[in-house]
Design a protein around this motif. Sequence first.
Motif, PDB file in Angstrom:
ATOM      1  N   THR A   1      15.038  -0.964  -2.669  1.00  0.00           N
ATOM      2  CA  THR A   1      14.868  -0.256  -1.399  1.00  0.00           C
ATOM      3  C   THR A   1      13.710   0.718  -1.483  1.00  0.00           C
ATOM      4  N   MET A   2      13.092   0.958  -0.355  1.00  0.00           N
ATOM      5  CA  MET A   2      12.059   1.994  -0.245  1.00  0.00           C
ATOM      6  C   MET A   2      12.708   3.308   0.197  1.00  0.00           C
ATOM      7  N   GLY A   3      13.566   3.240   1.193  1.00  0.00           N
ATOM      8  CA  GLY A   3      14.081   4.459   1.818  1.00  0.00           C
ATOM      9  C   GLY A   3      13.014   5.041   2.730  1.00  0.00           C
TER      10      GLY A   3
ATOM     11  N   GLY B   1      12.878   4.234  -5.903  1.00  0.00           N
ATOM     12  CA  GLY B   1      12.172   5.436  -6.326  1.00  0.00           C
ATOM     13  C   GLY B   1      10.705   5.174  -6.568  1.00  0.00           C
ATOM     14  N   MET B   2       9.874   6.076  -6.019  1.00  0.00           N
ATOM     15  CA  MET B   2       8.432   6.018  -6.159  1.00  0.00           C
ATOM     16  C   MET B   2       8.000   7.380  -6.706  1.00  0.00           C
ATOM     17  N   THR B   3       6.699   7.652  -6.644  1.00  0.00           N
ATOM     18  CA  THR B   3       6.200   8.897  -7.247  1.00  0.00           C
ATOM     19  C   THR B   3       6.990  10.129  -6.790  1.00  0.00           C
ATOM     20  N   ASN B   4       7.209  10.235  -5.498  1.00  0.00           N
ATOM     21  CA  ASN B   4       7.869  11.451  -5.004  1.00  0.00           C
ATOM     22  C   ASN B   4       9.370  11.472  -5.228  1.00  0.00           C
TER      23      ASN B   4
ATOM     24  N   GLU C   1       2.979  -5.731  -7.601  1.00  0.00           N
ATOM     25  CA  GLU C   1       1.844  -6.065  -6.734  1.00  0.00           C
ATOM     26  C   GLU C   1       2.315  -6.268  -5.297  1.00  0.00           C
ATOM     27  N   ASN C   2       1.542  -5.736  -4.327  1.00  0.00           N
ATOM     28  CA  ASN C   2       1.896  -5.883  -2.913  1.00  0.00           C
ATOM     29  C   ASN C   2       1.224  -7.078  -2.251  1.00  0.00           C
ATOM     30  N   TYR C   3       0.140  -7.560  -2.860  1.00  0.00           N
ATOM     31  CA  TYR C   3      -0.622  -8.633  -2.234  1.00  0.00           C
ATOM     32  C   TYR C   3      -0.806  -9.783  -3.211  1.00  0.00           C
TER      33      TYR C   3
ATOM     34  N   PRO D   1      -4.138   9.529  -6.737  1.00  0.00           N
ATOM     35  CA  PRO D   1      -4.037   9.214  -5.310  1.00  0.00           C
ATOM     36  C   PRO D   1      -4.906   8.011  -4.926  1.00  0.00           C
ATOM     37  N   ARG D   2      -4.377   7.200  -4.000  1.00  0.00           N
ATOM     38  CA  ARG D   2      -5.158   6.042  -3.530  1.00  0.00           C
ATOM     39  C   ARG D   2      -6.212   6.518  -2.532  1.00  0.00           C
ATOM     40  N   GLU D   3      -7.374   5.827  -2.542  1.00  0.00           N
ATOM     41  CA  GLU D   3      -8.428   6.196  -1.579  1.00  0.00           C
ATOM     42  C   GLU D   3      -8.062   5.742  -0.182  1.00  0.00           C
TER      43      GLU D   3
ATOM     44  N   VAL E   1      11.977   1.836 -11.580  1.00  0.00           N
ATOM     45  CA  VAL E   1      11.259   2.740 -10.669  1.00  0.00           C
ATOM     46  C   VAL E   1       9.827   2.237 -10.513  1.00  0.00           C
ATOM     47  N   ARG E   2       9.342   2.271  -9.259  1.00  0.00           N
ATOM     48  CA  ARG E   2       8.011   1.723  -8.946  1.00  0.00           C
ATOM     49  C   ARG E   2       7.053   2.883  -8.704  1.00  0.00           C
ATOM     50  N   ILE E   3       6.166   3.119  -9.654  1.00  0.00           N
ATOM     51  CA  ILE E   3       5.329   4.312  -9.605  1.00  0.00           C
ATOM     52  C   ILE E   3       3.852   3.933  -9.490  1.00  0.00           C
ATOM     53  N   GLY E   4       3.199   4.429  -8.443  1.00  0.00           N
ATOM     54  CA  GLY E   4       1.765   4.198  -8.281  1.00  0.00           C
ATOM     55  C   GLY E   4       0.966   5.471  -8.537  1.00  0.00           C
ATOM     56  N   THR E   5       1.054   6.388  -7.591  1.00  0.00           N
ATOM     57  CA  THR E   5       0.233   7.599  -7.609  1.00  0.00           C
ATOM     58  C   THR E   5       0.353   8.394  -8.907  1.00  0.00           C
ATOM     59  N   LYS E   6       1.540   8.534  -9.421  1.00  0.00           N
ATOM     60  CA  LYS E   6       1.731   9.350 -10.625  1.00  0.00           C
ATOM     61  C   LYS E   6       1.147   8.680 -11.873  1.00  0.00           C
TER      62      LYS E   6
ATOM     63  N   PHE F   1       6.587  -8.932  -7.435  1.00  0.00           N
ATOM     64  CA  PHE F   1       6.040  -8.831  -6.084  1.00  0.00           C
ATOM     65  C   PHE F   1       6.838  -7.797  -5.295  1.00  0.00           C
ATOM     66  N   ILE F   2       6.138  -6.792  -4.730  1.00  0.00           N
ATOM     67  CA  ILE F   2       6.843  -5.715  -4.021  1.00  0.00           C
ATOM     68  C   ILE F   2       6.329  -5.520  -2.599  1.00  0.00           C
ATOM     69  N   GLY F   3       5.491  -6.439  -2.120  1.00  0.00           N
ATOM     70  CA  GLY F   3       4.979  -6.316  -0.756  1.00  0.00           C
ATOM     71  C   GLY F   3       5.797  -7.158   0.212  1.00  0.00           C
TER      72      GLY F   3
ATOM     73  N   ALA G   1       4.588  -0.272 -12.823  1.00  0.00           N
ATOM     74  CA  ALA G   1       3.379   0.336 -12.282  1.00  0.00           C
ATOM     75  C   ALA G   1       3.022  -0.348 -10.972  1.00  0.00           C
ATOM     76  N   ALA G   2       3.072   0.410  -9.874  1.00  0.00           N
ATOM     77  CA  ALA G   2       2.724  -0.134  -8.547  1.00  0.00           C
ATOM     78  C   ALA G   2       1.204  -0.100  -8.421  1.00  0.00           C
ATOM     79  N   ALA G   3       0.587  -1.287  -8.480  1.00  0.00           N
ATOM     80  CA  ALA G   3      -0.843  -1.376  -8.759  1.00  0.00           C
ATOM     81  C   ALA G   3      -1.700  -1.698  -7.547  1.00  0.00           C
ATOM     82  N   LYS G   4      -1.167  -1.577  -6.336  1.00  0.00           N
ATOM     83  CA  LYS G   4      -1.972  -1.996  -5.173  1.00  0.00           C
ATOM     84  C   LYS G   4      -3.294  -1.223  -5.129  1.00  0.00           C
ATOM     85  N   GLY G   5      -4.363  -1.974  -4.909  1.00  0.00           N
ATOM     86  CA  GLY G   5      -5.675  -1.353  -4.788  1.00  0.00           C
ATOM     87  C   GLY G   5      -6.326  -1.001  -6.111  1.00  0.00           C
TER      88      GLY G   5
HETATM   89  C1  LIG Z   1       2.824   1.711  -3.284  1.00  0.00           C
HETATM   90  C2  LIG Z   1       4.247   1.386  -3.553  1.00  0.00           C
HETATM   91  C3  LIG Z   1       4.997   2.104  -4.497  1.00  0.00           C
HETATM   92  C4  LIG Z   1       4.458   3.284  -5.275  1.00  0.00           C
HETATM   93  O1  LIG Z   1       4.125   4.348  -4.443  1.00  0.00           O
HETATM   94  P1  LIG Z   1       3.657   5.760  -5.035  1.00  0.00           P
HETATM   95  O2  LIG Z   1       4.129   6.733  -4.034  1.00  0.00           O
HETATM   96  O3  LIG Z   1       2.168   5.702  -5.125  1.00  0.00           O
HETATM   97  O4  LIG Z   1       4.292   5.937  -6.356  1.00  0.00           O
HETATM   98  C5  LIG Z   1       6.311   1.696  -4.721  1.00  0.00           C
HETATM   99  N1  LIG Z   1       6.858   0.663  -4.058  1.00  0.00           N
HETATM  100  C6  LIG Z   1       6.172  -0.042  -3.152  1.00  0.00           C
HETATM  101  C7  LIG Z   1       6.854  -1.160  -2.454  1.00  0.00           C
HETATM  102  C8  LIG Z   1       4.850   0.297  -2.860  1.00  0.00           C
HETATM  103  O5  LIG Z   1       4.186  -0.401  -1.931  1.00  0.00           O
END
Ligand SMILES: *Cc1c(COP(=O)(O)O)cnc(C)c1O
Length: 219
Positions: free
Chosen positions: A151-153, A192-195, A46-48, A217-219, A208-213, A67-69, A23-27
């Motif tokens: 990787t982000m891609g 891989g992220m939400t999209n 966590e990014n921070y 959506p983040r504010e 897989v690192r998923i935030g939005t899903k 740590f993913i930031g 779970a990508a939990a930033k914010g």
């Molecule tokens: C925010 C973030 C994600 C998740 O992004 P979503 O599109 O919200 O799923 C994954 N990886 C990293 C490094 C991020 O900063």
Amino acid sequence: MSSIRENVQALLAELPPGVELEAAAKGQPPEKIVEAIKAGVKIIGENYVQEALAAKAVIGSSVRWHFIGHLQKNKVKKAVEIFDLIETVDSFELALEIEKRAAAVAKIMPILIEVNSGREPQKFGVWPEKVIDLARQIVELPHLRLMGLMTMGPLTGSPEEARPYFRETRLLFEELKRLNLPNCEMRYLSMGMTNSYRVAIEEGANLVRIGTKIFGPRE
Ligand SMILES: *Cc1c(COP(=O)(O)O)cnc(C)c1O
């Protein structure tokens, strides 16, 4: 709108065996992270460092913290203390700082190399052609343990457009596995992220690192 619980349960039901959900939990406030954990999340990304410290103070070590930031040198000491995996090592200089801080607390720090698979000059991560050399340098450091690649891609475009970047990263992952370097256990391919997570999994991602899903959506 669906709840965090429903989102996590749907994802866990969908992911194939062997693919772990992070779970990508930033914010996100700790309460929301706790909801995700109650629904079955076992890894928090966590990014921070500061945000992670606050969340971990509330939540504790019942889950794994990644740590993913982008890791700044002055945050390495804390990062080494609180994270189970640093996914974003992209230079030997950063690896050396982690080595120094990990040695000081007698910890073996698991890390991933972040690959800039899109070769985007403004982005973090090491370009694909430099990954093997960096890996060879990192495995010489006794307090680091190389556990895979992240990787982000490129973030623009359709998920299908990310496929070649995920594929190139997976080929590097396999090449590193075949090299069988000492002090290295190629276990995680974090892509891989939400999209894009479905395409990433098709291309071999097992984290897989998923935030939005999960959180909306983040504010
Ligand atoms: C925010 C973030 C994600 C998740 O992004 P979503 O599109 O919200 O799923 C994954 N990886 C990293 C490094 C991020 O900063």
